[in-house]
Design a protein around this motif. Sequence first.
Motif, short mmCIF file in Angstrom:
data_model
loop_
_atom_site.label_atom_id
_atom_site.label_comp_id
_atom_site.label_asym_id
_atom_site.label_seq_id
_atom_site.Cartn_x
_atom_site.Cartn_y
_atom_site.Cartn_z
N HIS A 1 43.73 31.83 34.35
CA HIS A 1 45.16 32.00 34.11
C HIS A 1 45.53 31.41 32.76
O HIS A 1 44.79 30.63 32.17
CB HIS A 1 46.02 31.41 35.24
CG HIS A 1 45.93 29.91 35.35
ND1 HIS A 1 46.68 29.06 34.57
CD2 HIS A 1 45.19 29.12 36.14
CE1 HIS A 1 46.40 27.81 34.88
NE2 HIS A 1 45.48 27.81 35.84
N GLY A 2 46.66 31.83 32.29
CA GLY A 2 47.20 31.37 31.02
C GLY A 2 48.56 32.00 30.81
O GLY A 2 49.08 32.68 31.71
N PRO A 3 49.14 31.80 29.65
CA PRO A 3 50.44 32.42 29.37
C PRO A 3 50.36 33.94 29.53
O PRO A 3 49.36 34.56 29.14
CB PRO A 3 50.70 32.03 27.91
CG PRO A 3 49.87 30.80 27.69
CD PRO A 3 48.65 30.98 28.54
N PRO A 4 51.37 34.55 30.15
CA PRO A 4 51.34 35.99 30.42
C PRO A 4 51.01 36.86 29.19
O PRO A 4 50.27 37.83 29.30
CB PRO A 4 52.74 36.30 30.94
CG PRO A 4 53.22 35.01 31.50
CD PRO A 4 52.60 33.93 30.64
N LEU B 1 44.14 39.86 26.77
CA LEU B 1 42.79 39.98 27.33
C LEU B 1 42.62 41.32 28.03
O LEU B 1 41.60 42.00 27.86
CB LEU B 1 42.53 38.85 28.34
CG LEU B 1 42.24 37.47 27.77
CD1 LEU B 1 42.15 36.46 28.90
CD2 LEU B 1 40.97 37.47 26.94
N ARG B 2 43.61 41.74 28.80
CA ARG B 2 43.54 43.01 29.53
C ARG B 2 43.46 44.20 28.58
O ARG B 2 42.89 45.23 28.94
CB ARG B 2 44.72 43.16 30.47
CG ARG B 2 44.62 42.29 31.68
CD ARG B 2 45.81 42.53 32.61
NE ARG B 2 45.64 41.82 33.83
CZ ARG B 2 44.99 42.29 34.89
NH1 ARG B 2 44.46 43.47 34.85
NH2 ARG B 2 44.88 41.56 35.97
N ARG B 3 44.05 44.08 27.41
CA ARG B 3 43.98 45.15 26.41
C ARG B 3 42.67 45.13 25.64
O ARG B 3 42.44 45.96 24.77
CB ARG B 3 45.15 45.05 25.44
CG ARG B 3 46.50 45.40 26.04
CD ARG B 3 47.58 45.57 24.98
NE ARG B 3 47.77 44.39 24.16
CZ ARG B 3 48.68 43.44 24.39
NH1 ARG B 3 49.47 43.52 25.44
NH2 ARG B 3 48.79 42.41 23.57
N GLY B 4 41.81 44.14 25.93
CA GLY B 4 40.53 44.05 25.24
C GLY B 4 40.59 43.30 23.93
O GLY B 4 39.67 43.39 23.11
N GLU B 5 41.65 42.54 23.71
CA GLU B 5 41.78 41.76 22.49
C GLU B 5 41.15 40.39 22.69
O GLU B 5 41.08 39.87 23.80
CB GLU B 5 43.26 41.60 22.13
CG GLU B 5 43.97 42.92 21.87
CD GLU B 5 45.46 42.75 21.66
OE1 GLU B 5 45.90 41.62 21.33
OE2 GLU B 5 46.20 43.73 21.84
N GLU B 6 40.70 39.80 21.60
CA GLU B 6 40.11 38.47 21.67
C GLU B 6 41.22 37.42 21.69
O GLU B 6 42.21 37.52 20.98
CB GLU B 6 39.18 38.23 20.48
CG GLU B 6 38.21 37.12 20.74
CD GLU B 6 36.97 37.19 19.87
OE1 GLU B 6 36.60 36.12 19.35
OE2 GLU B 6 36.41 38.27 19.71
N VAL B 7 41.04 36.40 22.56
CA VAL B 7 42.00 35.31 22.73
C VAL B 7 41.21 34.01 22.67
O VAL B 7 40.12 33.91 23.22
CB VAL B 7 42.74 35.43 24.08
CG1 VAL B 7 43.61 34.20 24.34
CG2 VAL B 7 43.57 36.70 24.12
N ASP B 8 41.75 33.01 22.01
CA ASP B 8 41.11 31.69 21.93
C ASP B 8 40.85 31.17 23.34
O ASP B 8 41.79 30.97 24.11
CB ASP B 8 42.03 30.73 21.17
CG ASP B 8 41.46 29.33 21.00
OD1 ASP B 8 40.44 28.99 21.66
OD2 ASP B 8 42.03 28.56 20.22
N PRO B 9 39.58 30.95 23.72
CA PRO B 9 39.27 30.50 25.08
C PRO B 9 39.90 29.16 25.46
O PRO B 9 40.11 28.90 26.64
CB PRO B 9 37.74 30.37 25.09
CG PRO B 9 37.25 31.02 23.86
CD PRO B 9 38.39 31.13 22.91
N ASP B 10 40.23 28.33 24.50
CA ASP B 10 40.85 27.04 24.81
C ASP B 10 42.28 27.20 25.35
O ASP B 10 42.83 26.26 25.90
CB ASP B 10 40.88 26.16 23.56
CG ASP B 10 39.50 25.65 23.18
OD1 ASP B 10 38.60 25.60 24.07
OD2 ASP B 10 39.30 25.32 21.99
N LEU B 11 42.86 28.40 25.19
CA LEU B 11 44.22 28.64 25.65
C LEU B 11 44.27 29.23 27.05
O LEU B 11 45.35 29.45 27.59
CB LEU B 11 44.94 29.56 24.66
CG LEU B 11 45.03 29.04 23.22
CD1 LEU B 11 45.69 30.08 22.33
CD2 LEU B 11 45.74 27.71 23.17
N ILE B 12 43.12 29.51 27.64
CA ILE B 12 43.02 30.13 28.96
C ILE B 12 42.23 29.21 29.89
O ILE B 12 41.15 28.74 29.54
CB ILE B 12 42.31 31.50 28.89
CG1 ILE B 12 43.01 32.44 27.90
CG2 ILE B 12 42.18 32.13 30.27
CD1 ILE B 12 44.38 32.90 28.32
#
Length: 131
Positions: free
Chosen positions: A69-72, A78-89
Amino acid sequence: MSDLAAPRLEHVADLDIELAEAMEVGETGAGERRVIPIIGGTVKGPRLNGRIRPAGAELISVENRGIRHGPPELIARLRRGEEVDPDLIYFRTLPRFETASPRHHFLNRHLFIGIGARYPDRVKLGLWMLG
């Protein structure tokens, strides 16, 4: 304060799990569910090394339950296949292993935790044994 010793964590391996495109199951009442086929990967570490085979099962079977989980807005990325900083999830798992391999029998007899990071085409998972 408890008179029991605190549990120890022992690093077992780092997994790089290659994934196919996710299939949406939807909201089940227990949370949003997706099925994400495993197509391969590697396992490297002090206690466990090898290849992850398509479908994810071979000599060692894994059932892995977890929470991510993380901010919506970041989950949507993530669901769109974009990269997100793992420290934020927040991404934690409780894998359970089953194997007939004498060399890997310790997997049947311990509890494990994983810390994960989701990328567009893979999951990276650090695996620790609870002692």
